[in-house]
Scaffold this motif. Sequence first.
Motif, PDB file in Angstrom:
ATOM      1  N   TYR A 132       0.869  -1.186   0.000  1.00 47.76           N
ATOM      2  CA  TYR A 132       0.000   0.000   0.000  1.00 47.76           C
ATOM      3  C   TYR A 132       0.901   1.230   0.000  1.00 47.76           C
ATOM      4  CZ  TYR A 132      -3.852   2.955   1.847  1.00 47.76           C
ATOM      5  OH  TYR A 132      -4.808   3.912   2.049  1.00 47.76           O
ATOM      6  N   ASP A 133       1.189   1.760  -1.198  1.00 49.12           N
ATOM      7  CA  ASP A 133       2.236   2.773  -1.337  1.00 49.12           C
ATOM      8  C   ASP A 133       1.799   3.924  -2.236  1.00 49.12           C
ATOM      9  OD1 ASP A 133       4.677   1.524   0.047  1.00 49.12           O
ATOM     10  OD2 ASP A 133       4.044  -0.089  -1.295  1.00 49.12           O
ATOM     11  N   GLY A 134       2.743   4.854  -2.433  1.00 46.51           N
ATOM     12  CA  GLY A 134       2.521   5.966  -3.330  1.00 46.51           C
ATOM     13  C   GLY A 134       3.076   7.263  -2.787  1.00 46.51           C
ATOM     14  N   VAL A 135       2.633   7.655  -1.603  1.00 49.91           N
ATOM     15  CA  VAL A 135       3.035   8.940  -1.030  1.00 49.91           C
ATOM     16  C   VAL A 135       4.531   8.993  -0.765  1.00 49.91           C
ATOM     17  CG1 VAL A 135       2.814  10.431   0.991  1.00 49.91           C
ATOM     18  CG2 VAL A 135       0.767   9.463  -0.066  1.00 49.91           C
ATOM     19  N   ASN A 136       5.099   7.910  -0.253  1.00 48.87           N
ATOM     20  CA  ASN A 136       6.529   7.915   0.096  1.00 48.87           C
ATOM     21  C   ASN A 136       7.452   7.688  -1.087  1.00 48.87           C
ATOM     22  OD1 ASN A 136       6.097   8.489   2.779  1.00 48.87           O
ATOM     23  ND2 ASN A 136       6.084   6.353   3.418  1.00 48.87           N
ATOM     24  N   GLU A 137       6.896   7.586  -2.276  1.00 48.80           N
ATOM     25  CA  GLU A 137       7.748   7.492  -3.460  1.00 48.80           C
ATOM     26  C   GLU A 137       8.231   8.878  -3.890  1.00 48.80           C
ATOM     27  OE1 GLU A 137       8.425   4.411  -4.325  1.00 48.80           O
ATOM     28  OE2 GLU A 137       6.919   3.731  -2.873  1.00 48.80           O
ATOM     29  N   ARG A 138       7.748   9.906  -3.225  1.00 47.02           N
ATOM     30  CA  ARG A 138       8.124  11.275  -3.587  1.00 47.02           C
ATOM     31  C   ARG A 138       9.585  11.536  -3.238  1.00 47.02           C
ATOM     32  NH1 ARG A 138       6.447  11.703   1.653  1.00 47.02           N
ATOM     33  NH2 ARG A 138       7.343  13.353   2.931  1.00 47.02           N
ATOM     34  N   PRO A 139      10.179  12.607  -3.784  1.00 47.61           N
ATOM     35  CA  PRO A 139      11.531  12.975  -3.378  1.00 47.61           C
ATOM     36  C   PRO A 139      11.582  13.324  -1.900  1.00 47.61           C
ATOM     37  CG  PRO A 139      10.922  14.100  -5.386  1.00 47.61           C
ATOM     38  CD  PRO A 139       9.669  13.457  -4.857  1.00 47.61           C
ATOM     39  N   GLY A 140      12.715  13.049  -1.269  1.00 50.39           N
ATOM     40  CA  GLY A 140      12.889  13.399   0.131  1.00 50.39           C
ATOM     41  C   GLY A 140      13.034  14.895   0.307  1.00 50.39           C
ATOM     42  N   PRO A 141      12.891  15.382   1.549  1.00 47.67           N
ATOM     43  CA  PRO A 141      12.912  16.819   1.797  1.00 47.67           C
ATOM     44  C   PRO A 141      14.232  17.486   1.491  1.00 47.67           C
ATOM     45  CG  PRO A 141      12.935  15.576   3.845  1.00 47.67           C
ATOM     46  CD  PRO A 141      12.657  14.604   2.753  1.00 47.67           C
ATOM     47  N   ASN A 271       0.353  18.134  -8.792  1.00 47.02           N
ATOM     48  CA  ASN A 271       0.885  17.802 -10.107  1.00 47.02           C
ATOM     49  C   ASN A 271       1.864  16.644 -10.039  1.00 47.02           C
ATOM     50  OD1 ASN A 271      -0.572  19.898 -11.212  1.00 47.02           O
ATOM     51  ND2 ASN A 271       1.097  21.367 -11.002  1.00 47.02           N
ATOM     52  N   TYR A 272       2.683  16.642  -8.986  1.00 52.76           N
ATOM     53  CA  TYR A 272       3.698  15.605  -8.865  1.00 52.76           C
ATOM     54  C   TYR A 272       3.055  14.231  -8.702  1.00 52.76           C
ATOM     55  CZ  TYR A 272       7.730  12.927  -7.472  1.00 52.76           C
ATOM     56  OH  TYR A 272       8.698  11.971  -7.413  1.00 52.76           O
ATOM     57  N   PHE A 273       2.103  14.106  -7.789  1.00 52.01           N
ATOM     58  CA  PHE A 273       1.508  12.794  -7.546  1.00 52.01           C
ATOM     59  C   PHE A 273       0.644  12.327  -8.710  1.00 52.01           C
ATOM     60  CE2 PHE A 273       2.480  13.519  -2.994  1.00 52.01           C
ATOM     61  CZ  PHE A 273       3.213  12.366  -2.804  1.00 52.01           C
ATOM     62  N   GLN A 274      -0.045  13.236  -9.351  1.00 54.93           N
ATOM     63  CA  GLN A 274      -0.797  12.832 -10.534  1.00 54.93           C
ATOM     64  C   GLN A 274       0.141  12.294 -11.606  1.00 54.93           C
ATOM     65  OE1 GLN A 274      -2.954  16.448 -11.399  1.00 54.93           O
ATOM     66  NE2 GLN A 274      -4.801  15.725 -10.371  1.00 54.93           N
ATOM     67  N   GLY A 275       1.268  12.981 -11.810  1.00 52.46           N
ATOM     68  CA  GLY A 275       2.251  12.521 -12.785  1.00 52.46           C
ATOM     69  C   GLY A 275       2.919  11.231 -12.376  1.00 52.46           C
ATOM     70  N   LEU A 276       3.252  11.103 -11.081  1.00 53.71           N
ATOM     71  CA  LEU A 276       3.919   9.902 -10.594  1.00 53.71           C
ATOM     72  C   LEU A 276       3.016   8.679 -10.717  1.00 53.71           C
ATOM     73  CD1 LEU A 276       6.217   8.417  -9.151  1.00 53.71           C
ATOM     74  CD2 LEU A 276       5.217   9.152  -6.980  1.00 53.71           C
ATOM     75  N   TYR A 277       1.781   8.796 -10.260  1.00 57.45           N
ATOM     76  CA  TYR A 277       0.868   7.656 -10.322  1.00 57.45           C
ATOM     77  C   TYR A 277       0.604   7.247 -11.778  1.00 57.45           C
ATOM     78  CZ  TYR A 277      -0.310   7.777  -5.332  1.00 57.45           C
ATOM     79  OH  TYR A 277      -0.268   7.690  -3.954  1.00 57.45           O
ATOM     80  N   LYS A 278       0.452   8.237 -12.652  1.00 54.29           N
ATOM     81  CA  LYS A 278       0.238   7.937 -14.068  1.00 54.29           C
ATOM     82  C   LYS A 278       1.443   7.212 -14.654  1.00 54.29           C
ATOM     83  CE  LYS A 278      -0.786  10.197 -18.501  1.00 54.29           C
ATOM     84  NZ  LYS A 278      -1.047  11.503 -19.169  1.00 54.29           N
ATOM     85  N   GLU A 279       2.646   7.645 -14.285  1.00 54.63           N
ATOM     86  CA  GLU A 279       3.864   7.010 -14.789  1.00 54.63           C
ATOM     87  C   GLU A 279       3.993   5.582 -14.275  1.00 54.63           C
ATOM     88  OE1 GLU A 279       7.457   7.098 -17.057  1.00 54.63           O
ATOM     89  OE2 GLU A 279       5.815   8.561 -16.919  1.00 54.63           O
ATOM     90  N   ILE A 280       3.673   5.357 -13.004  1.00 58.70           N
ATOM     91  CA  ILE A 280       3.737   4.011 -12.433  1.00 58.70           C
ATOM     92  C   ILE A 280       2.762   3.080 -13.150  1.00 58.70           C
ATOM     93  CG2 ILE A 280       3.144   2.646 -10.383  1.00 58.70           C
ATOM     94  CD1 ILE A 280       4.355   4.871  -8.678  1.00 58.70           C
ATOM     95  N   LEU A 281       1.534   3.545 -13.359  1.00 70.19           N
ATOM     96  CA  LEU A 281       0.519   2.715 -14.017  1.00 70.19           C
ATOM     97  C   LEU A 281       0.921   2.402 -15.453  1.00 70.19           C
ATOM     98  CD1 LEU A 281      -2.665   4.499 -12.655  1.00 70.19           C
ATOM     99  CD2 LEU A 281      -1.863   2.221 -12.032  1.00 70.19           C
ATOM    100  N   MET A 282       1.493   3.380 -16.153  1.00 75.60           N
ATOM    101  CA  MET A 282       1.912   3.173 -17.530  1.00 75.60           C
ATOM    102  C   MET A 282       3.047   2.152 -17.596  1.00 75.60           C
ATOM    103  SD  MET A 282       3.432   5.933 -20.269  1.00 75.60           S
ATOM    104  CE  MET A 282       4.983   6.054 -19.354  1.00 75.60           C
ATOM    105  N   ARG A 283       4.036   2.291 -16.704  1.00 72.66           N
ATOM    106  CA  ARG A 283       5.161   1.354 -16.713  1.00 72.66           C
ATOM    107  C   ARG A 283       4.726  -0.037 -16.284  1.00 72.66           C
ATOM    108  NH1 ARG A 283      10.620   3.732 -16.383  1.00 72.66           N
ATOM    109  NH2 ARG A 283      10.437   5.947 -16.879  1.00 72.66           N
ATOM    110  N   ALA A 284       3.794  -0.119 -15.331  1.00 68.15           N
ATOM    111  CA  ALA A 284       3.302  -1.423 -14.882  1.00 68.15           C
ATOM    112  C   ALA A 284       2.588  -2.152 -16.016  1.00 68.15           C
ATOM    113  CB  ALA A 284       2.369  -1.242 -13.691  1.00 68.15           C
ATOM    114  N   ALA A 285       1.782  -1.413 -16.782  1.00 69.17           N
ATOM    115  CA  ALA A 285       1.062  -2.019 -17.907  1.00 69.17           C
ATOM    116  C   ALA A 285       2.009  -2.444 -19.016  1.00 69.17           C
ATOM    117  CB  ALA A 285       0.029  -1.026 -18.452  1.00 69.17           C
TER     118      ALA A 285
END
Length: 327
Positions: A132-141, A271-285
């Motif tokens: 159950y992931d997604g939020v912590n895939e962001r860049p660190g502070p 914008n970042y999370f929308q782009g990240l989730y879209k990229e993950i789904l595209m690469r997974a497919a």
Amino acid sequence: QVVHCLLETCAYDVDIATFRIRAIQKESRGNELHVDAEGWRVDRQTGSLFEYFDDSDHNIFLFGGSSTFGFAVGDEETLPAYIGKNLDAKSVDGSSISVFNLGQIGYSMAEELYLLVDQLRRGRTPNLAVFYDGVNERPGPNAGELPKTGWLADDVRSAVRSAQEPPWVSINWFDIPRLPVQRAAAGARRRLQRLLGESEAEEKAGQKAQPARNVEVPADRYIRAASVVRTLAAAYGFKAVFVLQPSGVFLERPEDRRYNYEAGPETALINYFQGLYKEILMRAAGQSPPILVHDLSEALTEASRNNNDLFLDWQHLTPDGNQFMAR
């Protein structure tokens, strides 16, 4: 050559390997928070998470970050706890269902992979592993545009190097408590508390992540970890499920200041999370065979429009939110 090899081998410095150190929540027996000696979230009746692990049960491991661990909610109000309650009276092929919370604050898919490997190494094979992931895939502070890679290792590494400094470099002769070893230990403790505490400063730094232009590397790292998990699942005979968690940023409500700290719904975080989730789904497919990733990023959107009590902040759910997700 032999002399040089001996000298260089024996004179190495201690360092921290990326993803090879696991900082855990300190063992706790409070009113609402109970953590065992290995850093796993338990309830007040349970001494350790795996004390009742039974291979004959249908065992479900839930991996994730603080949203899985249960940030700012009681032991019985975490997402795994609610899932366990929902499945308590059910069985699979006559076997009881047991749910284990393997969430660790701050963890991403790449770090959770090591948690899974460690459990397999210790003879604990789940029937189902949920990531159950997604939020912590962001860049660190403090990572600029780099993905969140080895954030804990990098921070502890600086404390290790501080401890290796000659005493005369850092000692304050008029302040005895600041002896090098004590100073390094205190520094490491403060760093870990700051990292594991998910402070407000860390949240605000995370919100300033650049929009979708730097999602390729973290998305690739997520898919690589998921691919390894899938290989392990095939080898050990369990099923793996990948879920992109919901986030308050997807609500896009300009009037709600809890999620739009400064710039409204056009913030870089959305914008970042929308782009990240879209990229993950595209690469997974695009994998062969495709990796099925369940996108629950907007699962609470409509429900939250009528109920402001589902999100605790932009990344964590309240008890009601966890209960909703568990259903």
